[in-house]
Each structure stands twice: as structure tokens, then as C-alpha cells.
Enzyme design. Structure first.
Site, PDB file in Angstrom:
ATOM      1  N   CYS A   1      -5.777 -23.484 -50.686  1.00 14.77           N
ATOM      2  CA  CYS A   1      -5.776 -22.388 -49.704  1.00 14.77           C
ATOM      3  C   CYS A   1      -4.331 -21.928 -49.554  1.00 14.77           C
ATOM      4  O   CYS A   1      -3.767 -21.930 -48.471  1.00 14.77           O
ATOM      5  CB  CYS A   1      -6.338 -22.851 -48.366  1.00 14.77           C
TER       6      CYS A   1
ATOM      7  N   GLY B   1       1.893 -18.778 -49.777  1.00 11.77           N
ATOM      8  CA  GLY B   1       2.672 -19.764 -50.519  1.00 11.77           C
ATOM      9  C   GLY B   1       3.697 -20.569 -49.755  1.00 11.77           C
ATOM     10  O   GLY B   1       4.537 -21.219 -50.373  1.00 11.77           O
ATOM     11  N   GLY B   2       3.645 -20.605 -48.423  1.00 17.56           N
ATOM     12  CA  GLY B   2       4.646 -21.348 -47.666  1.00 17.56           C
ATOM     13  C   GLY B   2       4.703 -22.823 -48.018  1.00 17.56           C
ATOM     14  O   GLY B   2       5.776 -23.370 -48.314  1.00 17.56           O
ATOM     15  N   LYS B   3       3.555 -23.489 -48.020  1.00 12.59           N
ATOM     16  CA  LYS B   3       3.532 -24.923 -48.344  1.00 12.59           C
ATOM     17  C   LYS B   3       3.667 -25.138 -49.848  1.00 12.59           C
ATOM     18  O   LYS B   3       4.195 -26.162 -50.286  1.00 12.59           O
ATOM     19  CB  LYS B   3       2.263 -25.553 -47.783  1.00 12.59           C
TER      20      LYS B   3
ATOM     21  N   ASP C   1      -6.337 -19.264 -54.045  1.00 11.27           N
ATOM     22  CA  ASP C   1      -6.786 -18.611 -52.823  1.00 11.27           C
ATOM     23  C   ASP C   1      -7.927 -17.656 -53.177  1.00 11.27           C
ATOM     24  O   ASP C   1      -8.113 -17.305 -54.352  1.00 11.27           O
ATOM     25  CB  ASP C   1      -5.651 -17.845 -52.149  1.00 11.27           C
TER      26      ASP C   1
ATOM     27  N   ASP D   1      -5.198 -26.634 -46.890  1.00 11.43           N
ATOM     28  CA  ASP D   1      -4.657 -26.064 -45.653  1.00 11.43           C
ATOM     29  C   ASP D   1      -5.700 -25.064 -45.161  1.00 11.43           C
ATOM     30  O   ASP D   1      -5.624 -23.870 -45.423  1.00 11.43           O
ATOM     31  CB  ASP D   1      -3.320 -25.387 -45.961  1.00 11.43           C
TER      32      ASP D   1
ATOM     33  N   CYS E   1      -3.802 -25.548 -38.511  1.00 12.46           N
ATOM     34  CA  CYS E   1      -2.891 -25.249 -37.393  1.00 12.46           C
ATOM     35  C   CYS E   1      -3.744 -25.084 -36.125  1.00 12.46           C
ATOM     36  O   CYS E   1      -3.568 -24.147 -35.361  1.00 12.46           O
ATOM     37  CB  CYS E   1      -2.038 -24.017 -37.679  1.00 12.46           C
TER      38      CYS E   1
END
Length: 425
Positions: A245, A249-251, A269, A315, A368
């Protein structure tokens, strides 16, 4: 801008947010200011802070306006906010709502009557329902009481505050010390985060994206809690890792950094625009071991790669209740049906991710969210239907418990949940 012009523009932005339906307020604000480039940075910040103040207190403000038997227009919401939270009086409001150039239109009689009825009131009232006092939807209050018990008011007070700006140093480009020195050279006051070994914290919203530290890829914007999710994955050079997920692309970027660009990451994704938006970030960060994959109907990608990954990060899409201090408007946009629809999707994603994990590999589940239904209960249900996995410690120094459950009040991060599951057979 004059004070009156700032208030008039705040009303315009609040009207845009109120009319946007389920669209996030920050996206509305970005478009609003992009169309008004003549508004300077200081004015933008002052206008945004005022509108976000209204959003953080939206239920109480609406209750008071209804108490005064008036409609909760953007003008009234802002006027009552100014009285209750910025100590304005009726006379000052009448002068500011002057109808002059760049000022808001004059108050009409009904608005003057509402202001007169509410002048001198505080933010609470004995008749105000608890959910309104706590600024949460009615339906979610029992779930939060289940989660936090007698700590609920403290937790929600922390979520009503302003979030700091957290950055992650990109070790592919330099050290945390070098990043902090670069930020100091840009006249920021960086501090190392308490839990993440890569984290840097700035207080308030600061324009880091226009500076050389960001443009060079030395730093990325990422909440400390999100950094800890990546840290819990314990990705190492040479591994095969799937982020199913991946979004923007942050993680994925953090995983590539941990792997020192060695090994392979599949960033997947269901949204092509989200994956496309990751390209610029990957390039800037110097991440070279990432392959992007768009999931589509009938996709056999998971089946063909079953049991081949050392780490799989899920995520999962969630209610986002852990991000309320950054997105106060989300409190009222999130509905019970959202939770009911998300829980089975999260379970399906857990099962999809599990299929990719090889023996001895690990499945990392994260949200989150602060709601048990999306977190602990998901893990309990997964383990009950899947004996091939076991729960293992998350490995984050200084944090207890088999599962990571972060909150603003306890950890000064956004609300994040992480569980690490190992395939044993």
C-alpha cells in the site's frame, strides 16, 4: 494584508472548506492559496492558523451558534471563534466586518443578535454533550472510551493541539548531524526526535520544501511515528521487500534507505496517480532499488510471487483517527460507515500480504488509526485464522508491548499502530 483583510480571506477559505464535502481541508487550502499567489507567506500562515482553529473547535462553535438559534455560516463560525478563543468583543467585530475595501461585509441584524447573545461565553456549557465537548463524532465516542478509558480527555486534548513538523534524514545522502547543520544554515532550529534515530523536529509549520536540504534529498517530511513503522520492519541490505500500500512512497523511501539501495523493493498500490507521485520523491532521494507495480483487476502478481519476500509492509487504508491534530476536519468527515467498510478491506490486505511472505520472513501491519477494530482486533483475527504466523516484538527501543500503539499524548507523535508477524511455517 490588513487585519480586516485577513479575516475576510479566512472566511473565504472556511467557506471553501465547508462546501468541499469530504475533501480534506489541506487540499482545499492548497488550491485556495495557489489561486491567490499574491497572498504572502506570513498572511497565508495567519489565515490558515485561524481557519484550523475553527476546524479544531467546529462542534462546540456549531453548538453555541445553534444555542443562539442562528445558522452556522462560515461568517458566524469565525466571528464566534474570535470571541471565544481570541478574546474579541462585539464592538471589535463590528469594526472589522466593516464592508470596506478588502474587509468582510457588514454584520446584518441577525448576526449582530447572535454575537450579542454569545459575547462573554466560554467554549463549554453544562448542557453541551460530551462528544461535542471533546470535538468528536457521536458514533466514535464509545470506541474511544474503550480504547483510552480515563485517559480519553488527555488524549483528545493532545490531538487538538498543533503538530510539530517532523523530518527524516535520508542516510543515502548524509547523516542526521549533517542534516541538522544544513537546516540551521537555513535559519531553522532543528532538534533530534526522541524515538526515531533518523528524525528531526521543527516546531510549527515551516517552509522546508523550498530550501536546499529538502531539494537535495537530504531530508524528507515524515512524522516520527511513521518513521517508527519503517524501523519496525528491520529491512536490511539484500532483502526482498514489498510495500503493498505504498501510496506516494513515504515508507518506501525509508525502507530503501535502510537497505542502502541493495536488494529489491516492490512498491505497489491500486492508485496510478499515487504511484506516479512517488517518482519525483524516489528520484530526489536517490532510491534506486524500487520497482513500482499497479494492482489491477485479475492481477496475478501476488500469486506469482507468493512466499518470496523477506519483508512485506501493509500500511493499510484506515480512518486516519491518529492524524487528527494535523487534519482536524477529518474528525467530522469520518463516518461510521467508513470504519465498517475499512475493516474487511484491512483483513483482505493482511491476507494478501501474508501470501507474499517466505518462511522466516515478516509481515508488518500498520495504520494511522487509534481504533482497536483497525488495530489489535485485526491482528487477533488474523492470527486466529492463520496459524502459519506468530506475533514478534516490534524491536523499537524505549517502547514496551508486543504491538506498537503510538499516540500524541503519550509519545508526541501522530497516532500509529504497528504489529510485526513472522511466518513460522
Amino acid at each position: 494584508m490588513t487585519p480586516a483583510a485577513r479575516i475576510a480571506t479566512s472566511i473565504e477559505l472556511l467557506q471553501a472548506v465547508e462546501a468541499s464535502g469530504r475533501r480534506p481541508a489541506d487540499a482545499v487550502a492548497n488550491d485556495f492559496f495557489r489561486a491567490r499567489r499574491f497572498i504572502g507567506a506570513g498572511d497565508r500562515r495567519a489565515i490558515s492558523d485561524r481557519v484550523w482553529g475553527v476546524l479544531r473547535n467546529r462542534r462546540r462553535l456549531g453548538w453555541w451558534i445553534e444555542y443562539a438559534k442562528a445558522p452556522a455560516t462560515a461568517r458566524m463560525l469565525l466571528a464566534v471563534y474570535l470571541m471565544m478563543f481570541e478574546n474579541w468583543n462585539a464592538s471589535g467585530l463590528a469594526q472589522t466586518f466593516s464592508g470596506g475595501k478588502f474587509a468582510a461585509d457588514r454584520l446584518i441584524k441577525e448576526e449582530e443578535a447572535t454575537i450579542a447573545a454569545l459575547e462573554g461565553r466560554s467554549g463549554t456549557h453544562p448542557d453541551m454533550p460530551r462528544a461535542v465537548q471533546l470535538e468528536v463524532p457521536d458514533w466514535i465516542l464509545p470506541l474511544l472510551e474503550e480504547r483510552f478509558g480515563d485517559r480519553l480527555e488527555k488524549e483528545l486534548a493532545a490531538m487538538a493541539g498543533n503538530a510539530p513538523l517532523d523530518l527524516r534524514v535520508n542516510l543515502l545522502k548524509g547523516t542526521r548531524e549533517a542534516a541538522m547543520a544544513a537546516l540551521q544554515a537555513e535559519n531553522f532550529s532543528p532538534q533530534p526526535t526522541a524515538l526515531s534515530p533518523w528524525g528531526i523536529r521543527l516546531q510549527g509549520r515551516r517552509p522546508v520544501t523550498s530550501g536546499p536540504a529538502f531539494k537535495s534529498g537530504l531530508i524528507e517530511i515524515q512524522d516520527e511515528g511513521s518513521q517508527l513503522v519503517a524501523l519496525a520492519a528491520q529491512a536490511a541490505p539484500g532483502m526482498r521487500v514489498a510495500d503493498i500500500c505504498a501510496g506516494a512512497g513515504g515508507k518506501t523511501l525509508a525502507l530503501a534507505m535502510m537497505m542502502q539501495n541493495k536488494g529489491h523493493i516492490a512498491a505497489c498500490d491500486v492508485s496510478a496517480p499515487r504511484l506516479e507521485s512517488a517518482v519525483v520523491r524516489l528520484r530526489r532521494a536517490g532510491a534506486q532499488n524500487v520497482e513500482r507495480h499497479l494492482f489491477a483487476a485479475g492481477d496475478k502478481w501476488v500469486k506469482r510471487r507468493a512466499g518470496t519476500f523477506d519483508r512485506v509492509l501493509v500500511d493499510a487504508p484506515c480512518t486516519g483517527t491518529g492524524t487528527w491534530r494535523r487534519n482536524p476536519d477529518a474528525r467530522l468527515r469520518t463516518e461510521e460507515i467508513d470504519l465498517l467498510e475499512l475493516v474487511p478491506k484491512q483483513a483482505a490486505l493482511l491476507d494478501k500480504g501474508a501470501a507474499l511472505v517466505k518462511k522466516g520472513g515478516r509481515l508488518i501491519y500498520a495504520t494511522c488509526s487509534i481504533l482497536p477494530a483497525e488495530n489489535e482486533k485485526q491482528i487477533e483475527a488474523f492470527l486466529a485464522r492463520n496459524a502459519a504466523f506468530r506475533l514478534v516484538p516490534h524491536g523499537i527501543d524505549g517502547l514496551d508491548g508486543p504491538m506498537l500503539a503510538l499516540t500524541p499524548a503519550q509519545h508526541d507523535t501522530d497516532g500509529f499502530f504497528t504489529a510485526v508477524l513472522e511466518r513460522i511455517s
